[in-house]
Design an enzyme around this catalytic site. Sequence first.
Site, mmCIF file in Angstrom:
data_model
loop_
_atom_site.group_PDB
_atom_site.id
_atom_site.type_symbol
_atom_site.label_atom_id
_atom_site.label_comp_id
_atom_site.label_asym_id
_atom_site.label_seq_id
_atom_site.Cartn_x
_atom_site.Cartn_y
_atom_site.Cartn_z
ATOM 1 N N PRO A 10 1.006 -1.256 -0.107
ATOM 2 C CA PRO A 10 -0.215 0.266 0.094
ATOM 3 C C PRO A 10 0.799 1.356 -0.027
ATOM 4 C CG PRO A 10 -0.349 -1.236 2.390
ATOM 5 C CD PRO A 10 0.595 -1.940 1.133
ATOM 6 N N ASN A 11 0.381 2.086 -0.479
ATOM 7 C CA ASN A 11 0.957 3.821 -0.879
ATOM 8 C C ASN A 11 2.341 3.519 -1.467
ATOM 9 O OD1 ASN A 11 -1.449 4.556 1.091
ATOM 10 N ND2 ASN A 11 -0.057 3.710 2.455
ATOM 11 N N ARG A 18 5.104 11.072 -2.018
ATOM 12 C CA ARG A 18 5.289 11.090 -1.065
ATOM 13 C C ARG A 18 5.863 10.775 0.152
ATOM 14 N NH1 ARG A 18 4.518 4.616 0.859
ATOM 15 N NH2 ARG A 18 4.129 5.118 3.618
ATOM 16 N N TYR A 23 11.059 9.054 1.690
ATOM 17 C CA TYR A 23 11.485 7.914 0.534
ATOM 18 C C TYR A 23 11.722 8.200 -0.581
ATOM 19 C CZ TYR A 23 7.740 5.954 3.584
ATOM 20 O OH TYR A 23 7.430 5.617 4.720
ATOM 21 N N ASN A 75 7.804 -6.267 -0.750
ATOM 22 C CA ASN A 75 8.081 -4.642 0.411
ATOM 23 C C ASN A 75 6.356 -4.606 0.701
ATOM 24 O OD1 ASN A 75 7.343 -2.489 1.650
ATOM 25 N ND2 ASN A 75 8.936 -0.816 0.273
ATOM 26 N N ALA A 78 2.778 -0.949 4.834
ATOM 27 C CA ALA A 78 2.371 -0.502 6.769
ATOM 28 C C ALA A 78 1.554 -1.937 7.000
ATOM 29 C CB ALA A 78 1.004 0.927 6.689
ATOM 30 N N GLU A 99 12.468 -9.753 2.536
ATOM 31 C CA GLU A 99 11.497 -8.632 2.601
ATOM 32 C C GLU A 99 12.212 -7.084 2.277
ATOM 33 O OE1 GLU A 99 8.292 -8.462 5.566
ATOM 34 O OE2 GLU A 99 9.253 -6.642 6.421
ATOM 35 N N HIS A 101 12.551 -2.386 2.513
ATOM 36 C CA HIS A 101 11.791 -1.403 3.108
ATOM 37 C C HIS A 101 12.773 -0.536 2.761
ATOM 38 C CE1 HIS A 101 9.023 -2.919 5.437
ATOM 39 N NE2 HIS A 101 9.455 -4.180 5.580
ATOM 40 N N ARG A 108 12.339 5.225 12.805
ATOM 41 C CA ARG A 108 11.320 6.157 12.274
ATOM 42 C C ARG A 108 10.559 5.684 13.673
ATOM 43 N NH1 ARG A 108 8.775 4.696 6.925
ATOM 44 N NH2 ARG A 108 7.635 6.601 7.703
HETATM 45 C C1 DQA Z 1 8.118 1.094 3.900
HETATM 46 C C2 DQA Z 1 7.789 1.239 5.237
HETATM 47 C C3 DQA Z 1 6.849 1.334 6.087
HETATM 48 O O1 DQA Z 1 6.240 1.766 7.647
HETATM 49 C C4 DQA Z 1 5.492 2.849 6.080
HETATM 50 O O2 DQA Z 1 4.147 1.775 6.102
HETATM 51 C C5 DQA Z 1 5.317 2.244 4.313
HETATM 52 C C6 DQA Z 1 7.505 2.238 3.296
HETATM 53 C C7 DQA Z 1 9.082 2.120 3.757
HETATM 54 O O3 DQA Z 1 9.788 0.915 2.534
HETATM 55 O O4 DQA Z 1 10.027 2.493 4.130
HETATM 56 O O5 DQA Z 1 4.636 2.436 3.549
HETATM 57 O O6 DQA Z 1 7.750 -0.103 3.844
#
Ligand code: DQA
Length: 160
Positions: A10-11, A18, A23, A75, A78, A99, A101, A108
């Site tokens: 998501p996102n 964003r 990021y 990835n 959230a 995984e 990130h 964070r």
């Molecule tokens: C993320 C870190 C997560 O905590 C966050 O919700 C994201 C992006 C990252 O790639 O740093 O959406 O996965």
Amino acid sequence: MKTIGVLNGPNLAQLGTRETEIYGTETLEDLEQLLRKEAQTLGATIITEQSNHEGIMIDTLERWSKQGVTGIIINPAAYSHTSVALRDAISGLSTPCIEVHISNLYQRESFRQHSLTAAVCQGAICGLGFTGYVLALNALIQQSNPTSLTHQKADAVTSK
Ligand code: DQA
């Protein structure tokens, strides 16, 4: 040809606009292009998907696994911090998953410092930006090589 699935949660379609201080300004398209090029140099190929929906992500993992992909880079965004369903899906796969990130979760908020999903992945990388995906891609390809030490170790364990 070896195929690696790259699943972004998501996102992450909003990369580039964003929270750019966290990021960066590169987009999801930029990321996928980078990985496509890297895969090419490794003699492999990638398939990509981004979804904002937990169930769709689980369906994708199942589909890619049935298709026989060599490995999966995920990835879960959230959902890493909340989704037992995604964790169970990864846990049930025989396909190796790494995984990734983009941000360093440990710099964070405390709720980001625990990943339910990383624990059932083969490994996890965070805080290296897009380079984390490139490293994960290299690791999945390298370890799928029959002469790799990781591969031999896995064989030794399963033959016990
Ligand atoms: C993320 C870190 C997560 O905590 C966050 O919700 C994201 C992006 C990252 O790639 O740093 O959406 O996965």
